[in-house]
Scaffold this motif. Structure first.
Motif, PDB file in Angstrom:
ATOM      1  N   THR A 107      44.434  43.016  41.494  1.00  0.00           N
ATOM      2  CA  THR A 107      43.140  42.522  41.960  1.00  0.00           C
ATOM      3  C   THR A 107      42.017  43.404  41.444  1.00  0.00           C
ATOM      4  N   TRP A 108      40.803  42.829  41.454  1.00  0.00           N
ATOM      5  CA  TRP A 108      39.662  43.611  40.989  1.00  0.00           C
ATOM      6  C   TRP A 108      39.360  44.761  41.933  1.00  0.00           C
ATOM      7  N   LEU A 160      36.748  44.181  34.075  1.00  0.00           N
ATOM      8  CA  LEU A 160      36.047  43.290  35.004  1.00  0.00           C
ATOM      9  C   LEU A 160      36.065  41.852  34.494  1.00  0.00           C
ATOM     10  N   TYR A 163      39.139  40.066  35.363  1.00  0.00           N
ATOM     11  CA  TYR A 163      39.207  39.584  36.749  1.00  0.00           C
ATOM     12  C   TYR A 163      38.194  38.485  37.030  1.00  0.00           C
ATOM     13  N   SER A 170      29.258  41.979  35.767  1.00  0.00           N
ATOM     14  CA  SER A 170      29.909  43.223  35.372  1.00  0.00           C
ATOM     15  C   SER A 170      28.907  44.380  35.328  1.00  0.00           C
ATOM     16  N   PRO A 249      34.194  38.045  41.812  1.00  0.00           N
ATOM     17  CA  PRO A 249      33.619  37.755  40.482  1.00  0.00           C
ATOM     18  C   PRO A 249      32.435  36.815  40.551  1.00  0.00           C
TER      19      PRO A 249
END
Length: 250
Positions: A107-108, A160, A163, A170, A249
């Motif tokens: 996961t981010w 980034l 994800y 970003s 995101p």
């Protein structure tokens, strides 16, 4: 440690994991000298600053550590400024290996945690170099410190994007992330890079601190003020930062 040596603050252990064994610096030529190359010189400069501080680093002293005349170093490093740039490059390569060459998290949020903890590991491992990492001018001066390595930031932004973050999203994450790290880690690393204690009776700038009885509240709260709470503060602040980005995101 002698009674006159100030005790340095303890650092979190195991941060970077096992360190690689010494490399070419242990090799010697038939004449008894260690073979020089740019990588060896920069690693020795990193070791020297870790041990003695940046201000004591000179080409002459570094040459002495390597067993050569200072002039021998100029074949590989034109001067002290280039030497310091190389030190930053070496430490940022260490950060890249620590954070970007492992398996990408699921996961981010975990990605940002991995990145932040990696930067903190470098700041703790090299507290006398970290301010230099944050202040040396990069090729792109509009990048915010302390993560101005073009290679590292490029990989961070690519992560980034992986994800699902857009370009503007970003940039927003990078700015918040770097601001958080700069504020926290410059403060924390300064506690591990402390120079020998000053004699305040001989330093006019610190004359007001001689009589601590003049600051009763400060003295009353000194047990709390002196606690090392960096671990908890870092993790708590990192969690808050990620929670503020909870929309994910964008």
């Amino acid at each position: 440690m002698t009674p006159h040596e100030p005790e340095e603050p303890s650092r979190p252990t195991g941060t970077l994991g096992p360190q690689p064994p010494a490399g070419p610096e242990k090799a010697v030529t038939p004449g008894g000298r260690r073979p020089l190359d740019r990588s060896l010189i920069l690693r020795e400069a990193v070791r020297f600053i870790d041990a003695h501080g940046r201000e004591r680093l000179t080409m002459r002293r570094l040459g002495a550590e390597l067993g050569v005349e200072a002039m021998a170093l100029y074949r590989y490093v034109p001067g002290r400024d280039q030497l310091l740039d190389g030190v930053v490059e070496t430490v940022m390569d260490e950060l890249y290996g620590l954070t970007m060459e492992s398996e990408q998290p699921g996961t981010w949020q975990e990605f940002l945690q991995q990145m932040a903890r990696g930067v903190r590991a470098i700041a703790i491992e090299h507290p006398k170099i970290f301010p230099l990492v944050a202040s040396r001018p990069p090729a792109a001066p509009w990048l915010r410190p302390p993560l101005r390595s073009l290679r590292w930031v490029e990989a961070f932004l690519q992560g980034l994007r992986h994800y699902g973050f857009s370009g503007p999203g970003s940039v927003e994450v990078y700015r918040a992330f770097s601001t958080f790290l700069l504020g926290h880690l410059l403060l924390e690393s300064s506690t591990y890079a402390a120079e020998p204690e000053l004699d305040v009776t001989r330093d006019v700038e610190f004359v007001e601190t001689n009589d601590l009885a003049a600051y009763p509240l400060l003295m009353e709260l000194s047990p709390q003020l002196s606690l090392d709470t960096f671990d908890g503060e870092f993790e708590g602040s990192l969690e808050e930062l990620i929670n503020r980005m909870a929309v994910g995101p964008r």
